[in-house]
Design an enzyme around this catalytic site. Sequence first.
Site, PDB file in Angstrom:
ATOM      1  N   ASP A  25      67.678  73.671 -11.307  1.00 14.52           N
ATOM      2  CA  ASP A  25      67.698  73.988 -10.129  1.00 14.52           C
ATOM      3  C   ASP A  25      69.271  73.654  -9.671  1.00 14.52           C
ATOM      4  O   ASP A  25      69.523  72.850  -8.567  1.00 14.52           O
ATOM      5  CB  ASP A  25      66.786  73.065  -9.456  1.00 14.52           C
ATOM      6  CG  ASP A  25      65.440  73.226  -9.932  1.00 14.52           C
ATOM      7  OD1 ASP A  25      65.236  72.783 -10.892  1.00 14.52           O
ATOM      8  OD2 ASP A  25      64.532  73.679  -9.096  1.00 14.52           O
ATOM      9  N   ASN A  73      61.123  80.120  -9.440  1.00  9.42           N
ATOM     10  CA  ASN A  73      60.778  80.705  -8.235  1.00  9.42           C
ATOM     11  C   ASN A  73      61.977  81.502  -7.466  1.00  9.42           C
ATOM     12  O   ASN A  73      61.648  82.310  -6.990  1.00  9.42           O
ATOM     13  CB  ASN A  73      60.050  79.818  -7.200  1.00  9.42           C
ATOM     14  CG  ASN A  73      60.660  78.642  -6.861  1.00  9.42           C
ATOM     15  OD1 ASN A  73      61.066  77.711  -7.759  1.00  9.42           O
ATOM     16  ND2 ASN A  73      60.761  78.237  -5.645  1.00  9.42           N
ATOM     17  N   HIS A  74      63.194  80.692  -7.519  1.00  7.83           N
ATOM     18  CA  HIS A  74      64.183  81.451  -6.768  1.00  7.83           C
ATOM     19  C   HIS A  74      64.813  82.594  -7.674  1.00  7.83           C
ATOM     20  O   HIS A  74      65.861  83.293  -7.005  1.00  7.83           O
ATOM     21  CB  HIS A  74      65.265  80.303  -6.592  1.00  7.83           C
ATOM     22  CG  HIS A  74      64.914  79.300  -5.497  1.00  7.83           C
ATOM     23  ND1 HIS A  74      65.065  79.671  -4.054  1.00  7.83           N
ATOM     24  CD2 HIS A  74      64.410  78.160  -5.403  1.00  7.83           C
ATOM     25  CE1 HIS A  74      64.694  78.512  -3.403  1.00  7.83           C
ATOM     26  NE2 HIS A  74      64.438  77.465  -4.492  1.00  7.83           N
ATOM     27  N   HIS A  92      56.176  66.517  -2.857  1.00  7.39           N
ATOM     28  CA  HIS A  92      56.455  68.040  -2.806  1.00  7.39           C
ATOM     29  C   HIS A  92      56.094  68.676  -4.067  1.00  7.39           C
ATOM     30  O   HIS A  92      56.669  68.224  -5.157  1.00  7.39           O
ATOM     31  CB  HIS A  92      57.848  68.077  -2.278  1.00  7.39           C
ATOM     32  CG  HIS A  92      58.407  69.314  -1.628  1.00  7.39           C
ATOM     33  ND1 HIS A  92      57.914  69.589  -0.344  1.00  7.39           N
ATOM     34  CD2 HIS A  92      58.913  70.408  -2.181  1.00  7.39           C
ATOM     35  CE1 HIS A  92      58.441  70.765  -0.012  1.00  7.39           C
ATOM     36  NE2 HIS A  92      58.907  71.437  -1.101  1.00  7.39           N
ATOM     37  N   HIS A  93      55.624  69.857  -3.778  1.00  3.12           N
ATOM     38  CA  HIS A  93      55.179  70.690  -4.908  1.00  3.12           C
ATOM     39  C   HIS A  93      53.952  69.782  -5.974  1.00  3.12           C
ATOM     40  O   HIS A  93      53.791  70.422  -7.044  1.00  3.12           O
ATOM     41  CB  HIS A  93      56.188  70.970  -6.159  1.00  3.12           C
ATOM     42  CG  HIS A  93      57.337  71.599  -5.510  1.00  3.12           C
ATOM     43  ND1 HIS A  93      57.206  72.948  -4.514  1.00  3.12           N
ATOM     44  CD2 HIS A  93      58.732  71.492  -5.465  1.00  3.12           C
ATOM     45  CE1 HIS A  93      58.379  73.373  -4.168  1.00  3.12           C
ATOM     46  NE2 HIS A  93      59.452  72.468  -4.788  1.00  3.12           N
ATOM     47  N   TYR A 151      70.304  80.489  -6.155  1.00  2.00           N
ATOM     48  CA  TYR A 151      69.694  80.021  -4.583  1.00  2.00           C
ATOM     49  C   TYR A 151      70.291  81.085  -3.670  1.00  2.00           C
ATOM     50  O   TYR A 151      70.337  80.832  -2.453  1.00  2.00           O
ATOM     51  CB  TYR A 151      69.588  78.589  -4.222  1.00  2.00           C
ATOM     52  CG  TYR A 151      68.859  77.624  -4.848  1.00  2.00           C
ATOM     53  CD1 TYR A 151      69.067  77.293  -6.164  1.00  2.00           C
ATOM     54  CD2 TYR A 151      68.126  77.206  -4.325  1.00  2.00           C
ATOM     55  CE1 TYR A 151      68.271  76.316  -6.814  1.00  2.00           C
ATOM     56  CE2 TYR A 151      67.023  76.153  -4.764  1.00  2.00           C
ATOM     57  CZ  TYR A 151      67.393  75.857  -6.139  1.00  2.00           C
ATOM     58  OH  TYR A 151      66.251  74.877  -6.877  1.00  2.00           O
ATOM     59  N   HIS A 187      59.484  76.429 -15.617  1.00  2.00           N
ATOM     60  CA  HIS A 187      60.076  76.045 -14.429  1.00  2.00           C
ATOM     61  C   HIS A 187      59.234  74.727 -13.656  1.00  2.00           C
ATOM     62  O   HIS A 187      59.792  73.525 -13.259  1.00  2.00           O
ATOM     63  CB  HIS A 187      60.416  77.061 -13.623  1.00  2.00           C
ATOM     64  CG  HIS A 187      61.085  76.660 -12.136  1.00  2.00           C
ATOM     65  ND1 HIS A 187      62.330  76.033 -12.327  1.00  2.00           N
ATOM     66  CD2 HIS A 187      60.555  76.647 -10.759  1.00  2.00           C
ATOM     67  CE1 HIS A 187      62.858  75.747 -10.899  1.00  2.00           C
ATOM     68  NE2 HIS A 187      61.748  76.040 -10.085  1.00  2.00           N
ATOM     69  N   HIS A 189      62.052  72.588 -10.693  1.00  2.38           N
ATOM     70  CA  HIS A 189      61.405  72.685  -9.463  1.00  2.38           C
ATOM     71  C   HIS A 189      61.371  71.542  -8.627  1.00  2.38           C
ATOM     72  O   HIS A 189      61.649  71.779  -7.517  1.00  2.38           O
ATOM     73  CB  HIS A 189      59.916  73.120  -9.940  1.00  2.38           C
ATOM     74  CG  HIS A 189      59.308  74.014  -8.754  1.00  2.38           C
ATOM     75  ND1 HIS A 189      59.775  74.953  -8.063  1.00  2.38           N
ATOM     76  CD2 HIS A 189      57.904  73.924  -8.496  1.00  2.38           C
ATOM     77  CE1 HIS A 189      58.838  75.481  -6.993  1.00  2.38           C
ATOM     78  NE2 HIS A 189      57.635  74.788  -7.423  1.00  2.38           N
ATOM     79  N   VAL A 190      60.790  70.368  -8.998  1.00  2.00           N
ATOM     80  CA  VAL A 190      60.987  69.272  -8.179  1.00  2.00           C
ATOM     81  C   VAL A 190      62.402  68.563  -8.238  1.00  2.00           C
ATOM     82  O   VAL A 190      62.926  68.464  -9.342  1.00  2.00           O
ATOM     83  CB  VAL A 190      59.973  68.391  -8.767  1.00  2.00           C
ATOM     84  CG1 VAL A 190      59.911  66.897  -7.798  1.00  2.00           C
ATOM     85  CG2 VAL A 190      58.505  68.730  -8.594  1.00  2.00           C
ATOM     86  N   HIS A 191      62.892  68.665  -7.067  1.00  2.00           N
ATOM     87  CA  HIS A 191      64.214  68.243  -6.802  1.00  2.00           C
ATOM     88  C   HIS A 191      64.615  66.731  -6.922  1.00  2.00           C
ATOM     89  O   HIS A 191      64.918  65.928  -6.117  1.00  2.00           O
ATOM     90  CB  HIS A 191      64.960  68.751  -5.725  1.00  2.00           C
ATOM     91  CG  HIS A 191      64.987  70.414  -5.781  1.00  2.00           C
ATOM     92  ND1 HIS A 191      65.223  71.042  -4.481  1.00  2.00           N
ATOM     93  CD2 HIS A 191      64.704  71.263  -6.668  1.00  2.00           C
ATOM     94  CE1 HIS A 191      65.146  72.298  -4.884  1.00  2.00           C
ATOM     95  NE2 HIS A 191      64.728  72.551  -5.960  1.00  2.00           N
ATOM     96  N   ASP A 240      65.765  78.201 -11.740  1.00  2.00           N
ATOM     97  CA  ASP A 240      66.378  78.267 -10.244  1.00  2.00           C
ATOM     98  C   ASP A 240      67.925  77.971 -10.476  1.00  2.00           C
ATOM     99  O   ASP A 240      68.562  77.041 -10.494  1.00  2.00           O
ATOM    100  CB  ASP A 240      65.835  77.225  -9.419  1.00  2.00           C
ATOM    101  CG  ASP A 240      64.531  77.379  -8.651  1.00  2.00           C
ATOM    102  OD1 ASP A 240      63.943  78.546  -9.152  1.00  2.00           O
ATOM    103  OD2 ASP A 240      64.095  76.498  -8.227  1.00  2.00           O
TER     104      ASP A 240
HETATM  105 FE   LIG Z   1      61.775  75.942  -8.109  1.00  2.66          FE
END
Ligand SMILES: [Fe+2]
Length: 446
Positions: free
Chosen positions: A147, A213-214, A307-308, A179, A298, A335-337, A176
């Site tokens: 990410d 996903n990005h 989140h997520h 972005y 990911h 994915h999870v930042h 990711d």
């Molecule tokens: Fe992601």
Amino acid sequence: MAMSWVGFGSVYLLTGLFLGGLRSCNGGISSSYFRSNDISDDMPLSSDVFAVPPGYNAPQQVTPNEPGSSKVIYWAELKKHAVGTFVTYKYYNYSSPYLHHCTIKNLEYNTKYFYKVGTREATRQFWFTTPPEVGPDVPYTFGLIGDLGQTFDSNRTLTHYESNPAKGQTVLFVGDLSYADKYPLHDNNRWDSWGRFVERNVAYQPWIWSAGNHEIDFLPQYGEGEPFKPCTHRYFVPFEASGSTSPLWYSIKRASAYIIVISSYSTYGVSTPQYKWLMKELPKVNRSKTPWLIVVMHCPLYSTYAHHYMEGETMRVMYEQYFVKYKVDVIFSGHVHAYERTERVSNIAYNIENCFCAPRNDEFTPVYITIGDGGNQEGLLYEMVDPQPKYSAFREPSHGHATFEIKNRTTAYYAWHRNLDGYSVEADSLWFHNLYWKSSSAVASF
Ligand SMILES: [Fe+2]
């Protein structure tokens, strides 16, 4: 790095302070490490890390911008050349530069090669070191980055990886990338700037890509209905060599490791191409040759951030049983930042009727590591499931990267490095005992 035009934006004052963590009565450690709550912006396009190299049609992102030549001159001693090809693509009102791809074959193992790309007007030279021959006790160090984006934090993460004394030899990138899709019409100029940003590392060592996903870049209302178009035109992977029909899932062998990359954003149910491929792939792995089995995807299958939360649950239901069966050592996701490492757990006993829905400790199951903390413009995620579930061993929302150092067939050392620390400080670490050999010796002593 040899390229003077690529500079580092700033020098950051780093401290070795580690405040440890708080142990909850339910689970592992939720780190109390203090960090700034600021969200980092993307670096402006005028930043030195995005600078276009001087000279007409000078290669950038390790590829000439215009048709020119797809020829690569390479040498360890005698100069040779290989001729590649190029692709272009359009994305709404954006036209890509010429993206040159060249595969060089029959290289010697464990050898430093120099290579030159570009046309007579402007050529640029880089180098890489080929990996050692595959073997069960071959040591090797992987970097883990996820990410990443192109913010000031992204730059810090990359600098930390480059400065880590563990010296990663190949990056396993957990998805990711740029972005660019955060910009109106997914402004693909931000794919170009990202390519120039990471060139300082990508030109010199392999990055094993997985799609997040990005990377989907799905904009059908503007005529862009082909998922993953920018990513798959820019970053080629050797998927056909592993019998895959898609660049989104594939495998490679590297030293003593077998790396399987799968796609969280492609269909994965029974009878899908990805499922069929994985079911053939897992039994193929010869653990006496490549004892370390690593899976990269990911979306995490286990995460205790709000989140997520449970976004990976359907894939976990589908695939966890096979990762357990085939003794996958570790599964890296993004994915999870934030950062998180689980205990060795299994939740495969659960079916919708039997109430066995709490993951159970099992020393012969994978460790799940979320390393989505590269530093993109969306910032870190702080909200966590409370109290910390038992399966979560360590979690902390800080930017950073990790390394996985394979020592031999039985032992590897893993460490997570946060950007706010000195280059050699490890904020979390774990010795890995190879699951294949561990379970073999357990059977032998039974
Ligand atoms: Fe992601």
